[in-house]
Scaffold this motif. Sequence first.
Motif, PDB file in Angstrom:
ATOM      1  N   ASP A 173     -28.850  -0.382  26.172  1.00 46.46           N
ATOM      2  CA  ASP A 173     -30.143   0.039  25.628  1.00 46.46           C
ATOM      3  C   ASP A 173     -30.051   0.345  24.140  1.00 46.46           C
ATOM      4  O   ASP A 173     -31.041   0.230  23.408  1.00 46.46           O
ATOM      5  N   ARG A 174     -28.852   0.750  23.695  1.00 48.69           N
ATOM      6  CA  ARG A 174     -28.665   1.064  22.262  1.00 48.69           C
ATOM      7  C   ARG A 174     -28.092  -0.116  21.483  1.00 48.69           C
ATOM      8  O   ARG A 174     -27.930  -0.021  20.269  1.00 48.69           O
ATOM      9  N   PHE A 175     -27.773  -1.201  22.180  1.00 51.08           N
ATOM     10  CA  PHE A 175     -27.162  -2.347  21.521  1.00 51.08           C
ATOM     11  C   PHE A 175     -28.255  -3.327  21.098  1.00 51.08           C
ATOM     12  O   PHE A 175     -29.096  -3.722  21.906  1.00 51.08           O
ATOM     13  N   SER A 176     -28.253  -3.737  19.849  1.00 51.12           N
ATOM     14  CA  SER A 176     -29.352  -4.543  19.311  1.00 51.12           C
ATOM     15  C   SER A 176     -29.117  -6.042  19.397  1.00 51.12           C
ATOM     16  O   SER A 176     -30.040  -6.832  19.178  1.00 51.12           O
ATOM     17  N   GLY A 177     -27.888  -6.470  19.709  1.00 52.82           N
ATOM     18  CA  GLY A 177     -27.590  -7.900  19.720  1.00 52.82           C
ATOM     19  C   GLY A 177     -27.804  -8.533  21.080  1.00 52.82           C
ATOM     20  O   GLY A 177     -28.130  -7.864  22.067  1.00 52.82           O
ATOM     21  N   PRO A 178     -27.617  -9.858  21.161  1.00 54.51           N
ATOM     22  CA  PRO A 178     -27.736 -10.562  22.445  1.00 54.51           C
ATOM     23  C   PRO A 178     -26.580 -10.233  23.385  1.00 54.51           C
ATOM     24  O   PRO A 178     -25.468  -9.944  22.937  1.00 54.51           O
ATOM     25  N   VAL A 179     -26.864 -10.298  24.683  1.00 52.66           N
ATOM     26  CA  VAL A 179     -25.875 -10.032  25.729  1.00 52.66           C
ATOM     27  C   VAL A 179     -25.910 -11.184  26.721  1.00 52.66           C
ATOM     28  O   VAL A 179     -26.982 -11.583  27.183  1.00 52.66           O
ATOM     29  N   VAL A 180     -24.741 -11.737  27.042  1.00 47.83           N
ATOM     30  CA  VAL A 180     -24.637 -12.763  28.089  1.00 47.83           C
ATOM     31  C   VAL A 180     -23.820 -12.160  29.220  1.00 47.83           C
ATOM     32  O   VAL A 180     -22.684 -11.745  29.033  1.00 47.83           O
ATOM     33  N   TRP A 181     -24.402 -12.129  30.417  1.00 48.65           N
ATOM     34  CA  TRP A 181     -23.857 -11.382  31.550  1.00 48.65           C
ATOM     35  C   TRP A 181     -23.623 -12.338  32.717  1.00 48.65           C
ATOM     36  O   TRP A 181     -24.567 -12.901  33.265  1.00 48.65           O
ATOM     37  N   VAL A 182     -22.380 -12.542  33.087  1.00 46.04           N
ATOM     38  CA  VAL A 182     -22.036 -13.349  34.254  1.00 46.04           C
ATOM     39  C   VAL A 182     -21.916 -12.437  35.469  1.00 46.04           C
ATOM     40  O   VAL A 182     -21.217 -11.418  35.427  1.00 46.04           O
ATOM     41  N   SER A 183     -22.609 -12.786  36.544  1.00 47.69           N
ATOM     42  CA  SER A 183     -22.575 -11.946  37.745  1.00 47.69           C
ATOM     43  C   SER A 183     -22.893 -12.780  38.974  1.00 47.69           C
ATOM     44  O   SER A 183     -23.637 -13.755  38.909  1.00 47.69           O
TER      45      SER A 183
END
Length: 350
Positions: free
Chosen positions: A181-191
């Motif tokens: 929530d505090r991170f401003s960059g893109p996130v790629v999440w493998v699940s």
Amino acid sequence: MALTVQIQKRYGDFLLDVDFTAEDGEALALLGASGCGKSVTLKCVAGIDRPDRGRIELDGQVLFDSAAGVNLPPQKRRMGFLFQSFALFPHMTVEQNVAVCLGSLEKRRRQARTAELLARLHLEGQAKLYPPQLSGGQQQRAALARILAADPQALLLDEPFSALDSFLKWQLEQELREILDRFSGPVVWVSHDQGEVCRNCPQVCVLEAGASAPVTTLAELMVNPGTVSAARLSGCKNFASIRPGPGLVEVPAWGLTLESAAPWRAGVSTLGVRANRVHPAEAGELNAFFCRVLRVTEDGASVLTTLRPEAAAPGAPPLWMELPKDAWAALPDRERLLAAIRPEDLMLLE
């Protein structure tokens, strides 16, 4: 800021061919069966593996471009990569694992930043311990602290909770959610965990045999997954072969002819129905049919029931229905019931 990935890489007979963009401040889930190329994709993005061709760009900076001969090393890509195994240095203490990513800072500032990150991840009491002395949850927190120390512009999460038990997984997921929530960059999440994706990733990209489908919203994937593979990944349990009729779909295995809200299209061969969309029919409802109850399984607050339509052919696939426990208990007959599927809940799949 956005992360754009357009790459191809061949591993023997397997071809990875992915094309997606993860937007600023949003988590994008890469979904797919084991061996479809999800983890390989993250390694290519991070610079651990080199694609054969294509382009990777982060916030306007080219990280990889086969045509231009650009291939930045991992340490220059500003990627935070959380591995399944956490990949901590076993010969370093927790605080040393974090501080090693702050080597360019003056000693006092490095110590202060390390202490800040350990406090943020609730690791003050483990600062002098080595990774083998930590629990799985503590190792994950230490790995996250080390990632954040490098001040990444994007985060890559490879099955971040796969090594944890269910209670610890839930607890750490909430902590990771606060960090994201505090991170401003893109996130790629493998699940592989559908619930995990639903709670954390508004955007999804499905990989099938190494090839990526267009990025879509999680909501759209749930309503219209398009393919059998995508429907399975999104949690659908009911599948049966179908053939078209005039404004209808025929399901020979179940002996049903159902009205569908979705038009028939080329390539469709399978019906998908989510278990929670099969329900006890109301008087006069469309697509109603009698079923025999074969098995009842309690699953937390719900009941998962295995049904067999009375007109089903021998060897037909089961039909699963999921109801809240109180709704199941309120049924007058729990051996034979009139079930229904709304026309808008029939998913026509390729």
